[in-house]
Design an enzyme around this catalytic site. Structure first.
Site: not given
Ligand code: AMP
Length: 292
Positions: A32, A37, A150, A186-187
Site C-alpha cells: 500500500y 516508501h 518507525d 499506509s494507515r
Molecule cells: P511499512 O510498509 O509501513 O512497513 O513501511 C515500510 C518502510 O517504509 C519502513 O522502513 C518504514 O519506516 C518506511 N516508511 C513508512 N512511512 C514512511 C514515511 N512517511 N517516510 C519515510 N519512510 C517511511
C-alpha cells in the site's frame, strides 16, 4: 521488473547481480505504497545497481486484536509504482511461503523490543526482527533501507544487525510528510476526514518542541515533554498513547538535563487508528561526539 513469490526464485534471481559484483539493496515494506516508501526506493536506486523491494504484511508482528485483516492492500498499484521507479525485482511471498514449514524460531532484541511501543504491543518487535532477519537471509543484500518514521524499528534493526554480525549496511531515510506535515503512513487512509485534519497536531507538536529545544540554553526533559503534551491536549480527537524523550541512538531514558542527541517519540490514536511520529533533537555539543 520481476515479480517473485518464492524464496528459491529470489535466491536464483540474485545470483547474477551478485556474481557481477553489483551492489544489492533491499527495501522491506508491507505494501500500500505511498511517497514515503517510494523515497526509500529512490534512495536504494541511487545507492545500488540492483534494487529488490519486498511486499509482505507480516502476520507475526500483529497481535490478534490488531489490524492484520484490515491492513490496506493494493498490489496492482504497488507494482505499477515500483515498475515506474525502475525496481529490478519485487518479492511478495504468501504467509505460507514465509512461515509454512517450521516456525517457532524468533529473533528478539529484548532491550529494545519491550520498551516504548513494544510495551503496549507485546511481540510486535520480535515479529519485525524475525521477518527482517528472514528477508535478509533470503536476499543477502549489501544495503537495507528503513524509514526514520518507525524510529524504534530502525534502532532495533541497527542493533540486531550489529549484535548478530549481519554484514549489511542499514540506512535510515528521513520521514516523508504530506503537505500539511502529517507523516505519510499506509494507515492514514483509515482516518475519518475530521481525524485526518486533526492529525496534523502531531507534527505541530514536534515542530514546536524542536523550536523550543533550539531556543533553550539548557534543555530539560520535563519542560519539553510538558510542551508536547500541552499541544496535543489542544486537539480533542487526539487520544495520546505515549510521548517519550529518549537517547536518539540507544533509546535509553534520559536524565532531566538533556545533554545528548535525543529523540521525541509520539504515539497518538485518532479513532481506532494509531499514528506514530518522531523528531530528533540534536545535542548542543555538550558531550564529545564519541559519546553520541
Ligand atoms: P511499512 O510498509 O509501513 O512497513 O513501511 C515500510 C518502510 O517504509 C519502513 O522502513 C518504514 O519506516 C518506511 N516508511 C513508512 N512511512 C514512511 C514515511 N512517511 N517516510 C519515510 N519512510 C517511511
Amino acid at each position: 521488473m520481476l515479480v517473485l513469490t518464492t524464496k528459491i526464485d529470489v535466491r536464483q534471481y540474485l545470483q547474477t547481480p551478485r556474481r557481477l559484483g553489483e551492489t544489492i539493496a533491499l527495501v522491506p515494506t508491507m505494501g500500500y505504497l505511498h511517497e514515503g516508501h517510494l523515497s526509500l526506493v529512490r534512495m536504494a536506486k541511487q545507492k545500488a545497481a540492483c534494487v529488490i523491494v519486498s511486499i509482505f504484511v507480516n502476520p507475526i508482528q500483529f497481535a490478534p486484536n490488531e489490524d492484520l485483516e484490515s491492513y490496506p492492500r493494493n498490489i496492482e498499484r504497488d507494482l505499477t509504482l515500483l515498475r515506474d521507479l525502475g525496481v529490478d525485482a519485487v518479492f511478495m511471498p504468501a504467509a505460507d511461503e514465509m512461515y509454512g514449514a517450521g516456525g517457532g524460531t524468533f529473533v528478539d532484541v529484548p532491550e529494545l523490543s519491550n520498551i516504548l511501543q513494544g510495551s503496549v504491543r507485546p511481540e510486535h518487535f520480535r515479529g519485525v526482527a524475525t521477518v527482517v532477519t528472514k528477508l535478509f537471509n533470503i536476499t543477502c543484500p549489501d544495503i537495507a533501507i528503513f524509514g526514520e518514521k518507525d524510529y524504534q524499528q530502525l534502532t532495533l534493526i541497527r542493533r540486531m544487525s550489529a549484535d548478530l554480525d549481519m554484514d549489511i549496511e542499514i540506512l535510515g531515510h528521513p520521514t516523508v510528510r504530506e503537505a500539511d506535515g502529517l507523516a505519510m503512513s499506509s494507515r492514514n487512509v483509515r482516518l475519518l476526514p475530521k481525524e485526518r485534519q486533526a492529525a496534523v497536531v502531531i507534527n505541530q507538536a514536534l515542530n514546536q518542541a524542536q523550536a523550543f529545544a533550539e531556543a533553550q540554553e539548557a534543555l530539560t526533559a520535563s519542560s519539553l515533554l510538558t510542551l508536547v503534551h500541552e499541544i496535543l491536549a489542544q486537539e480533542p480527537l487526539a487520544s495520546v498513547v505515549s510521548v517519550d524523550l529518549r537517547d536518539a541512538e540507544t533509546l535509553a531514558p534520559l536524565s532531566e538535563a538533556v545533554e545528548v542527541t535525543a529523540v521525541i517519540l509520539i504515539a497518538v490514536r485518532f479513532g481506532n487508528v494509531l499514528l506514530i511520529d518522531q523528531r530528533v533533537i540534536p545535542s548542543k555539543g555538550l558531550l564529545p561526539t564519541a559519546v553520541l
